[in-house]
Write a protein that holds these residues in place. Structure first.
Motif, PDB file in Angstrom:
ATOM      1  N   ASN A   1      -5.933  13.195  16.327  1.00  0.00           N
ATOM      2  CA  ASN A   1      -5.736  13.670  14.442  1.00  0.00           C
ATOM      3  C   ASN A   1      -4.564  15.090  15.223  1.00  0.00           C
ATOM      4  O   ASN A   1      -5.226  15.679  15.474  1.00  0.00           O
ATOM      5  CB  ASN A   1      -6.271  14.069  14.062  1.00  0.00           C
ATOM      6  N   CYS A   2      -3.473  14.989  14.504  1.00  0.00           N
ATOM      7  CA  CYS A   2      -2.674  16.090  14.796  1.00  0.00           C
ATOM      8  C   CYS A   2      -2.840  17.471  13.705  1.00  0.00           C
ATOM      9  O   CYS A   2      -2.976  16.932  12.858  1.00  0.00           O
ATOM     10  CB  CYS A   2      -1.482  16.197  15.183  1.00  0.00           C
TER      11      CYS A   2
ATOM     12  N   LEU B   1      -1.476  18.049  23.982  1.00  0.00           N
ATOM     13  CA  LEU B   1      -0.904  16.309  24.073  1.00  0.00           C
ATOM     14  C   LEU B   1       0.409  17.327  25.045  1.00  0.00           C
ATOM     15  O   LEU B   1       1.128  18.423  25.116  1.00  0.00           O
ATOM     16  CB  LEU B   1       0.090  15.807  22.997  1.00  0.00           C
TER      17      LEU B   1
ATOM     18  N   VAL C   1      -7.349  16.930  17.253  1.00  0.00           N
ATOM     19  CA  VAL C   1      -8.812  16.705  17.927  1.00  0.00           C
ATOM     20  C   VAL C   1      -8.864  15.139  18.343  1.00  0.00           C
ATOM     21  O   VAL C   1      -8.146  14.777  17.844  1.00  0.00           O
ATOM     22  CB  VAL C   1      -9.470  16.956  16.595  1.00  0.00           C
TER      23      VAL C   1
ATOM     24  N   ASP D   1      -2.803   4.867   9.346  1.00  0.00           N
ATOM     25  CA  ASP D   1      -3.994   5.632  10.724  1.00  0.00           C
ATOM     26  C   ASP D   1      -2.244   6.741  11.176  1.00  0.00           C
ATOM     27  O   ASP D   1      -1.227   5.661  11.720  1.00  0.00           O
ATOM     28  CB  ASP D   1      -3.843   4.274  11.548  1.00  0.00           C
ATOM     29  N   PRO D   2      -2.652   8.209  10.969  1.00  0.00           N
ATOM     30  CA  PRO D   2      -1.127   9.028  11.279  1.00  0.00           C
ATOM     31  C   PRO D   2      -1.832   9.242  12.217  1.00  0.00           C
ATOM     32  O   PRO D   2      -1.381  10.392  12.864  1.00  0.00           O
ATOM     33  CB  PRO D   2      -1.855  10.150   9.962  1.00  0.00           C
ATOM     34  N   ARG D   3      -2.906   8.677  13.107  1.00  0.00           N
ATOM     35  CA  ARG D   3      -3.131   9.320  14.653  1.00  0.00           C
ATOM     36  C   ARG D   3      -1.503   9.011  15.881  1.00  0.00           C
ATOM     37  O   ARG D   3      -2.145   8.253  15.785  1.00  0.00           O
ATOM     38  CB  ARG D   3      -4.683   9.192  14.831  1.00  0.00           C
ATOM     39  N   ILE D   4      -1.792   9.601  16.854  1.00  0.00           N
ATOM     40  CA  ILE D   4      -1.267   9.562  17.887  1.00  0.00           C
ATOM     41  C   ILE D   4      -2.042   9.138  19.080  1.00  0.00           C
ATOM     42  O   ILE D   4      -3.001   9.729  19.368  1.00  0.00           O
ATOM     43  CB  ILE D   4      -0.106  10.854  18.346  1.00  0.00           C
TER      44      ILE D   4
ATOM     45  N   MET E   1       2.089   9.702  26.897  1.00  0.00           N
ATOM     46  CA  MET E   1       1.261  10.949  26.150  1.00  0.00           C
ATOM     47  C   MET E   1      -0.409  10.693  26.672  1.00  0.00           C
ATOM     48  O   MET E   1      -0.980  10.116  26.974  1.00  0.00           O
ATOM     49  CB  MET E   1       1.535  10.699  24.883  1.00  0.00           C
TER      50      MET E   1
ATOM     51  N   ASN F   1      -7.711   8.343  20.116  1.00  0.00           N
ATOM     52  CA  ASN F   1      -6.132   8.759  19.250  1.00  0.00           C
ATOM     53  C   ASN F   1      -6.731   9.939  19.053  1.00  0.00           C
ATOM     54  O   ASN F   1      -7.606  11.120  18.624  1.00  0.00           O
ATOM     55  CB  ASN F   1      -7.241   8.076  17.527  1.00  0.00           C
TER      56      ASN F   1
END
Lengths: 438, 438
Positions: B406-407, B359, B387, B334-337, B366, B404
């Motif tokens: 999505n960058c 962010l 988003v 999962d690439p989300r931050i 964060m 989460n």
């Protein structure tokens, strides 16, 4: 035997910022070619966006005061005096008149708001308005989005699709960007042969660093000049390095950077020009025998010959130098992924250790599993998802501790909350377990 | 008036996987050109890595049993019978003999281990060994890293620098990859003019989607064919769409996808071929008027005309279609931050909402700050970092909730724990606060 003058990692990162200067070479490109390029100057909007007062809905352009008090039971009555077409002038309306206007249509002069089509009814040429609107309602004013002359993006910004969209909207169709840095790669070592060699002779090894470092440079948008392989012969090495050095903005040499009789990199780097070698040896593992130099205004880097070490040093050090050449604004937030460490990792104080890890989801939590291998193995580099650091100030990390993972593969796009991501990792990696041997 | 047949987001994502098929067009490229390409077949190693038993240290190649019992006070004595050179045959040694061997050198036959140079001393032709070694010590055996014939990478893998390194090491110098998908973009709308137009006339708007969607496609490695702008005229639209459709693997049309008299996209998409339209309208915000179709085996997508919506739908939907054409293995994790939401966000159950956020680090945590703007504003798209989704099953999200993100911008490379990242964000964005208006 000459010893390394080992520098702390943090000192080296600061030195990069202080020592190397942005390229002043720029070029102008159209928006069609500008993706991922780095702005060489601030950009200001050429015109107002929108360029005219614009409706945000399908409806009727009106003077708000003509609708005051209108309701479902007591509509206001206006005359419909025309239709505004997309892309055409809005014309004008007189008081108590209305014009049909589509979303994005140009407001007629005399109108200050739009009644949504849902709140109005055309009966013959008469418009029944069932809901009052306030001045400005459903309208974007000229320049409300972007004002002509305002700065929309800054020098150093790496242009992403959304940025290019804003430029397009603002009437900026060409931008001045930094020229792509030209980076030369030269491999050294008597045992190294080109990767495309048909048949290896005993003792020979294919050149891996030219391929990995070349690809990593491509990922940064650099133009790569492949200098090939030079054998451990000082005169030949010097001649070939000078030849390549003349053509590039940054010279990367791999191999021949440890202390030994066969290692001429130091002599070559000194011979390329003043001030010469700045750092010989960094207190990090792997990657200790890294050399940073400067010849004239150009950076020169000596990477360790071992492919795993060379990639770590590239990701930590060379990327920064390339970004420096672009004067690129740093990534705006921390891109690392948090995960828990699956085992204790001892380390030496005063040295930054970089450990390759695989990521795995266990019971809903992300875990980082160190991927070890005998020194010299290369297959481990494509079996890991990223790298964690054991900082110089620490004696190690503990099992279960939260760590920051620098991931190798990045992907844009939106992941939906509806998706089940649990199967993703196993799908890629198969079921094999990488043994945690050391 | 015809109504949307609105589909749930999750259904649409499944439909993409089920409906569109990978391109079978492949090509062979060298490792120098293979970065970020997608493998069209599994790759097996051509040869053993290493190709010979190899020393991992500088030292002396010996037979381990000749060193047994050796210590600082009671060294073992061996005869030095030569020096092994890098890239040359290792030759052989007899019992009680030793040869100097550099790191990476080829082991001589008769030797099974290497005494590190630190634990031995040459006195004339006699070698004093101060530490015993075990068989295999400081040696990588032929094939220990990668075995000839073993699978090193799978079809669908997106080739990263480290993967190319493993291929180079394994003697694979060319790989079969999926051809880059050719994607056509066609914009529609009477008000839309090319972004490079010198002077807008009243009511005209520059084409943003061609630029943003084109760049987003470039970021995926697709070859983009720019079809320009077609006015809202059915015959002209159909002719131009057919012409572009013939040349591409995927056709993306923007604008003209909402329900209205000027909207011919549906007719054009149906006319391109069977089975025609599969989805008209997705239960998401923004992006509802999205159309998915298939003509023959080719996907056709109608994006909403509004640039902000078009980019959201691209990132959520079109990326998956392009990845499907490549048969690309999904991102392995999962690439989300994770970030905390700065305010309540209401939403409608049954609809997936995508909200742009900035962010910001506050007290070490964060935070995701929604970036709103009047409907129709475009400047907001470059002011946000990513988003978040309010899933269809929820009525909204609460202030302080973890979400989460999505960058949009991704960056490779290693961030050091020594670095202070706190200044990064403000450096890019300045101090201006985007008002949280809705």
């Amino acid at each position: 035997m000459k010893f390394f003058q080992v520098h702390e990692t943090s000192d080296v990162l600061r030195l990069i910022e202080d020592t190397y200067k942005p390229l002043e070479r720029t070029e102008e490109v159209s928006l069609y070619e500008a993706f991922d390029r780095v702005l060489a100057e601030d950009v200001v909007a050429s015109e107002d966006v929108p360029g005219f007062d614009r409706s945000t809905v399908d409806g009727y352009a009106v003077r708000a005061q003509d609708t005051y008090g209108a309701s479902e039971s007591m509509p206001a009555f206006l005359d419909v005096s025309g239709v505004i077409e997309m892309g055409k002038e809005g014309g004008a309306i007189a008081p108590a008149k209305a014009k049909y206007i589509p979303t994005g249509g140009m407001m007629p002069s005399g109108a200050d708001s739009v009644v949504m089509v849902e709140h109005a009814e055309e009966v013959g040429s008469l418009l029944n308005v069932h809901k009052q609107v306030a001045p400005g309602e459903n309208v974007i004013k000229k320049g409300e989005d972007i004002q002509a002359g305002s700065r929309v993006l800054q020098r150093g910004h790496r242009l992403q699709p959304q940025d290019l969209g804003v430029l397009a909207a603002a009437g900026v169709s060409r931008v001045k960007v930094f020229a792509k840095p030209v980076v030369g790669i030269l491999s050294t070592g008597d045992e190294i042969v080109p990767p495309e060699t048909k048949q290896l002779r005993p003792g020979e090894v294919r050149d891996v660093n030219t391929i990995t470092i070349g690809a990593a440079l491509q990922s940064m948008g650099a133009d790569v000049l492949y200098g090939g392989i030079v054998k451990d012969d000082l005169q030949e090495y010097l001649r070939r390095a000078r030849e390549l050095f003349e053509k590039v903005d940054l010279l990367v040499m791999s191999g021949g950077s440890s202390v030994g009789t066969r290692d001429f990199s130091v002599q070559v780097m000194e011979a390329l020009g003043e001030p010469g070698i700045l750092v010989h040896g960094i207190s990090l593992k792997p990657g200790k025998p890294t050399i940073l130099a400067k010849a004239g205004h150009k950076p020169v880097v000596g990477l360790p010959g071992h492919p795993v070490s060379a990639l770590i040093v590239f990701d930590l050090v060379v990327r920064r130098i390339v970004n420096r050449l672009y004067d690129r604004t740093p990534h705006p937030f921390d891109p690392r992924i948090r995960a828990r460490l699956s085992r204790n990792l001892p380390s030496a104080v005063g040295r930054s250790d970089y450990v390759r890890v695989r990521l795995e989801k266990r019971d809903g939590e992300m875990w980082a599993i160190p991927v070890f291998g005998k020194s010299g193995l290369i297959s481990v580099i494509s079996e890991s998802d990223g790298v964690i650091e054991i900082p110089a100030r620490k004696e190690g990390l503990l099992q279960g501790e939260w760590v920051n993972v620098n991931c190798f593969v990045t992907e844009r796009g939106i992941v939906s909350e509806e998706e089940d991501l649990s199967g993703r990792h196993s799908a890629q990696r198969g079921t094999e377990e990488t043994p945690d041997c050391c």
